[in-house]
Design an enzyme around this catalytic site. Structure first.
Site, PDB file in Angstrom:
ATOM      1  N   GLU A  48       2.422 -11.717   5.368  1.00 59.60           N
ATOM      2  CA  GLU A  48       1.405 -11.082   6.212  1.00 59.60           C
ATOM      3  C   GLU A  48       1.941 -11.232   7.632  1.00 59.60           C
ATOM      4  OE1 GLU A  48      -0.943  -9.290   5.228  1.00 59.60           O
ATOM      5  OE2 GLU A  48      -1.815 -10.041   3.361  1.00 59.60           O
ATOM      6  N   HIS A  69       0.831  -1.219   0.000  1.00 57.74           N
ATOM      7  CA  HIS A  69       0.000   0.000   0.000  1.00 57.74           C
ATOM      8  C   HIS A  69       0.866   1.270   0.000  1.00 57.74           C
ATOM      9  CE1 HIS A  69      -3.203  -2.881   0.570  1.00 57.74           C
ATOM     10  NE2 HIS A  69      -2.451  -3.427   1.519  1.00 57.74           N
TER      11      HIS A  69
END
Lengths: 172, 491
Positions: free
Chosen positions: B424, B282
């Site tokens: 993650e 992001h």
């Protein structure tokens, strides 16, 4: 005299009642004929249920009335049903199937209210694909937001091309 | 004789009344037909009811079930015992009063099994024959927006695993397995270090198999076979000494599958010789997942950048070449990230993310994703997951294929041409995980573990590096880059 008359009437009445009851009970007992059962076509929506490290997919049946489009009903239900992975407030604007591709147009909330996470994004796309896969004429899905094509919902899953809705069973 | 007429009228009315009363009484107690028997004859199920009913059948998935709805119908007061032996395709048979007037019989199927359904004209008997496809006449034409009819092919019989032997082939370890027919198999990493399982769900172990499956090979530490003759499932667990590329090759003509174990791509030489693209997930207008708690709001984009910058500094210290997809809070297009790595001809692509689930606090832990069944990506994910999960103090969710939930996987992994992983680190919408993610000390530990995992992939684990110096293993022959990898899609 009057008493005897009354007694005769009562006796006849008793005999008549007994006779009537006996006669009726002699007739063959018929089970009530089942009327034609109203069978509505029903569709299912798939929602993920968190199970430890993985997700189990639960199929929820949704009744559809004869005059309704089962595809639309399924998608609308998928957005609001309990355990839906879709972001809050997402609405279905339009859906059409052409040449095996279902173009599903959602409201802005799909992207604006997306809470993030690759898991959430994958669950959204997978629940949509699984739900669409029950419709024989749908091979692929293209996700639109307010009429425009999108490349991704949350920057993990590649939606730049229509995605196939059927698959070899996933790992879980 | 009006009086006599009156008497006769009364007698007649009483007669009628008595008849009606009887009729009413019988009507009110007239029972709905009941389910009387469920009887298996081989793979055919007979459903018997006490009267005329309607039967409706359909299939439900996840788990796979064949359903028969019987209406109008109730369950009898006595318990029903299914007669005959339940066929192997059916895990169990259940029935219940689904709703008023509808009895539902459910067959939990072990695998995709077609069935044919027919009812007797009397309406009190239906038969469901498993393994028989419905006749084409009963198939409605496929029309727009009509639920598809499930018409899968009949289940194939299990394949027999006839022979298995290790072949020495240079640095590669090859296990050749001969089957009675071709079936798909699947490789899946287990959580513990460099352990991978070869799942063979349709394979029955034969008689001619070795008692000991182990082999002397520098890449292989342990091999264990487990076969279930009854359930026709087999599995092979392979523990390697380092991150290794495992792939399955299917012989084009014969039903032979070969498990090839190799050093993975770009796993030669030193970390200092490598070019690594680090991708903080992001950024800019894309905040990524949002963690909300009593302690305020935290954005995924800020945490991924913090960890990524630490990884960069550590790699620079190791004298490796590093390219960042972003070094500040700028917006980077999703597809430009792998494109940059491909254009630079990088050796590795490492994307750093924080996960989030639809429900807060419903998941915790660390996952490293690789694309589909890419053997090199799997090896890299195993190496990084091994090291990162060791320092997070959070549940180890393992190295996983990015197709675990959704079949197409993640864009950055799909489009990277080099071994690529997406880490993650933890769940930002889990209170425990988020507290750690915000802690710079935790971020530092994770960054160090990512570098340690990458180093272990290239140079081997520390203990193995010492062993290598003693044994002096020949350098590997160059693996051809355009080699076709024939790994089946997940089963």
């Amino acid at each position: 005299m009057r008493i005897r008359w009354i007694l005769t009437v009562i006796l006849l009445a008793v005999l008549a009642f007994g006779g009537g009851y006996w006669y009726a009970s002699r007739r063959p007992r018929l089970a009530p004929q089942p009327g034609p059962v109203q069978t509505k076509p029903s569709v299912v929506v798939y929602v993920p249920i968190s199970e430890g490290n993985t997700y189990r997919w639960e199929a929820k049946p949704v009744p559809v009335n004869a005059d309704e489009d089962p595809l639309r009903i399924a998608l609308e239900h998928l957005l609001i049903t309990r355990d839906s992975p879709f972001p809050q407030g997402t609405r279905l604007l339009r859906v059409k199937v052409e040449d095996g591709i279902a173009e599903v147009d959602f409201s802005r909330e799909l992207v604006d209210n997306f809470p993030g996470g690759s898991t959430t994004e994958a669950l959204i796309v997978e629940s949509l694909c699984r739900t669409l896969a029950q419709f024989a004429d749908v091979e692929k899905a293209r996700i639109l937001v307010e009429g425009k094509k999108i490349d991704t919902i949350g920057e993990h899953v590649d939606l730049s091309q229509p995605v196939p809705v059927r698959q070899g069973l996933p790992a879980n | 004789m009006p009086a006599a007429w009156r008497v006769l009228m009364v007698v007649f009315l009483v007669w009628r009344m008595a008849g009606q009363m009887h009729a009413q009484q019988t009507e009110s107690v007239a029972p709905l037909p009941t389910l009387q028997a469920l009887r298996w004859e081989e793979s055919v199920l007979h459903v018997v009811t006490s009267g005329k009913v309607n039967f409706q059948t359909f299939t439900l998935r996840e788990p796979l079930r064949a359903v028969i709805d019987i209406s109008p119908c109730t369950l009898p007061p006595e318990t029903i015992q299914p007669e005959g032996d339940t066929p192997t395709a059916v895990e169990r048979i259940r029935w219940a009063q689904f709703k008023e007037g509808v009895v539902r019989v459910v067959l939990d199927l072990r695998e995709e099994t077609p069935f044919a359904f027919s009812t007797a004209s009397e309406g009190n008997l239906a038969t469901l024959a498993l393994g028989t496809a419905p006749s084409p006449a009963s198939d409605k034409p496929r029309t727009a927006s009509t639920p598809a009819k499930n018409n899968p092919p009949p289940p194939p019989p299990p394949a027999d695993l006839l022979q298995a032997q290790w072949l020495a082939d240079g640095e590669e370890a090859r296990l050749q397995m001969q089957l009675s027919r071709r079936v798909p198999v699947r490789l899946r990493p287990l959580k513990e270090g460099y352990t991978t399982i070869l799942e063979m769900p349709q394979v029955k172990p034969g008689d001619g198999l070795p008692a000991d499956w182990s082999v002397k090979h520098p890449l292989i530490e342990q091999v264990q076979f487990s076969g279930d003759t009854k359930g026709a499932r087999s599995a092979l667990v392979i523990r390697t000494t380092r991150a290794a590329s495992l792939r399955v090759e299917y012989d084009k003509e014969k039903p032979i599958i070969t498990l090839a174990v190799n050093r993975p791509r770009n796993a030669h030489g030193k970390l200092s010789e490598k070019h690594i693209v680090i991708d903080p997930g992001h950024g800019g207008t894309s905040k990524g997942a949002v963690g909300r708690g009593a302690d305020g709001i935290v954005y995924e984009k800020d945490i991924t950048l913090a960890i990524a910058l630490m990884v960069r500094d550590l790699l620079v210290k190791e004298k490796a070449t590093v390219t960042m997809t972003r070094e500040d809070d700028s917006t980077v297009d999703l597809y430009d990230r792998p494109k940059l790595a491909n254009e630079k001809g990088a050796d590795f692509f490492i994307s750093i993310h924080c996960d989030s689930t639809p429900k807060p606090n419903s998941a915790s832990g660390t996952t490293t994703y690789f694309h589909a069944s890419d053997p090199d990506g799997r090896a890299l994910a195993q190496a990084i997951q091994k090291h990162v999960s060791a320092v997070t103090g959070l549940p180890n969710r393992g190295a996983q294929t990015d197709t675990a939930i959704y079949q197409s996987g993640f864009a950055v992994l799909r489009r990277s041409e080099m071994p690529a992983v997406l880490i993650e680190v933890a769940y930002i919408n889990n209170d425990t995980d988020r507290a750690k993610l915000k802690d710079p000390k935790f971020q530092k530990k994770v960054a160090e573990a990512i570098v340690a995992g990458l180093k272990a992939y290239i140079e081997g684990e520390k203990e193995q590096r010492m062993a290598q110096e003693e044994v002096e293993i020949r350098p590997a022959a160059n693996q051809s880059e355009d080699e076709q990898i024939q790994i089946p899609e997940p089963l």
